[in-house]
Design an enzyme around this catalytic site. Sequence first.
Site, mmCIF file in Angstrom:
data_model
loop_
_atom_site.group_PDB
_atom_site.id
_atom_site.type_symbol
_atom_site.label_atom_id
_atom_site.label_comp_id
_atom_site.label_asym_id
_atom_site.label_seq_id
_atom_site.Cartn_x
_atom_site.Cartn_y
_atom_site.Cartn_z
ATOM 1 N N ASN A 11 0.878 -1.178 0.000
ATOM 2 C CA ASN A 11 0.000 0.000 0.000
ATOM 3 C C ASN A 11 0.907 1.217 0.000
ATOM 4 O O ASN A 11 1.508 1.543 1.020
ATOM 5 C CB ASN A 11 -0.900 -0.036 1.246
ATOM 6 N N LYS A 13 0.084 4.208 -0.279
ATOM 7 C CA LYS A 13 -0.583 5.384 0.312
ATOM 8 C C LYS A 13 -0.366 6.602 -0.595
ATOM 9 O O LYS A 13 -0.342 6.434 -1.812
ATOM 10 C CB LYS A 13 -0.092 5.585 1.748
ATOM 11 N N HIS A 97 -9.530 1.143 4.795
ATOM 12 C CA HIS A 97 -8.267 1.308 5.502
ATOM 13 C C HIS A 97 -8.488 2.220 6.706
ATOM 14 O O HIS A 97 -9.296 3.147 6.645
ATOM 15 C CB HIS A 97 -7.211 1.902 4.563
ATOM 16 N N GLU A 99 -6.900 4.601 7.833
ATOM 17 C CA GLU A 99 -6.714 6.031 7.552
ATOM 18 C C GLU A 99 -7.968 6.622 6.908
ATOM 19 O O GLU A 99 -8.325 7.773 7.149
ATOM 20 C CB GLU A 99 -5.470 6.222 6.672
ATOM 21 N N GLU A 169 -5.445 -5.119 10.164
ATOM 22 C CA GLU A 169 -4.394 -4.146 10.445
ATOM 23 C C GLU A 169 -4.674 -3.465 11.782
ATOM 24 O O GLU A 169 -5.470 -2.515 11.827
ATOM 25 C CB GLU A 169 -4.350 -3.080 9.345
ATOM 26 N N GLY A 175 2.502 2.000 10.804
ATOM 27 C CA GLY A 175 3.459 3.098 10.711
ATOM 28 C C GLY A 175 4.155 3.422 12.023
ATOM 29 O O GLY A 175 4.818 4.456 12.147
ATOM 30 N N SER A 215 3.453 -2.486 10.139
ATOM 31 C CA SER A 215 4.912 -2.571 10.325
ATOM 32 C C SER A 215 5.511 -3.909 9.910
ATOM 33 O O SER A 215 6.436 -4.413 10.553
ATOM 34 C CB SER A 215 5.281 -2.232 11.781
HETATM 35 P P1 13P Z 1 3.063 0.172 7.630
HETATM 36 O O1 13P Z 1 3.537 -1.100 7.004
HETATM 37 O O2 13P Z 1 3.823 1.383 7.183
HETATM 38 O O3 13P Z 1 2.940 0.051 9.121
HETATM 39 O O4 13P Z 1 1.554 0.403 7.076
HETATM 40 C C1 13P Z 1 0.653 -0.619 7.147
HETATM 41 C C2 13P Z 1 -0.548 -0.244 6.359
HETATM 42 O O5 13P Z 1 -1.281 0.654 6.720
HETATM 43 C C3 13P Z 1 -0.800 -0.966 5.112
HETATM 44 O O6 13P Z 1 -2.067 -0.693 4.622
#
Ligand code: 13P
Length: 252
Positions: A11, A13, A97, A99, A169, A175, A215
Amino acid sequence: MKKRRNIAAGNWKMNLTYKEGRLLARKIVDGTGRSDVTVILGVPAIHLKAMESILGGVSNFKTAAQNCHHEEKGAYTGELSAAQLKSVGTDCVILGHSERREYFNEDAELLAKKVDIVLKHGMEPIFCCGEKLDIREKGTHVELVSKQVKDALFHLTDEQFRKVVIAYEPVWAIGTGKTASPAQAQDMHKAIRDLIREKYGEETANLTSILYGGSVKPANAEEIFSQPDVDGGLVGGASLKAGDFTKIIKAF
Ligand code: 13P
């Protein structure tokens, strides 16, 4: 025997310019080649069309958009429809997601509509679920994630549900550098699979790929992916580095 697909999904983003994205995708394809692992690149929409030709020749590679509007078309300035995404060869759409839930107020009712329209246009939803830290600390994480899955997905028919990929997740691991332990991931993945089994039966439960996200990096991918109910990862930060992501693809 496990019949479901192993999936390494990136992803990206809101990262990478057009040029940077094409470069990264080429490096990932070159570094991976054909494999038994399904590799999905979740890219910003500007990259989707270019991905068609970069990934097109390699059958285990797929593209994903990171969102999609829930209506067919119309006066929704700035949005993209499922038909538009499909028209540039998009295979999957990441939905729900954390976010998007957090910054764009996406709730179960809206996500159920998005899931429907993505399926209607012949793409696979990658449905994200996961709890925040306070819920984990309270110990009600299985309950919350079960509700997220039920409310957005359990109106689907069995045939439709088999096209869905689930990504667990935990928000506290996204992150942050903090990863769920392999046992924490396995426990939740098993709970999700049990829930699917209760509703759709053994075969559908066994066919559904459930990915872990939060992560994931080369150093922890192998241990997480080796859990019996973990079928791969949805990777953020580490999917932006060709070397790291190809190592993760090879961690199965
Ligand atoms: P990270 O791998 O940067 O923690 O992000 C995970 C994520 O949100 C994947 O959709």
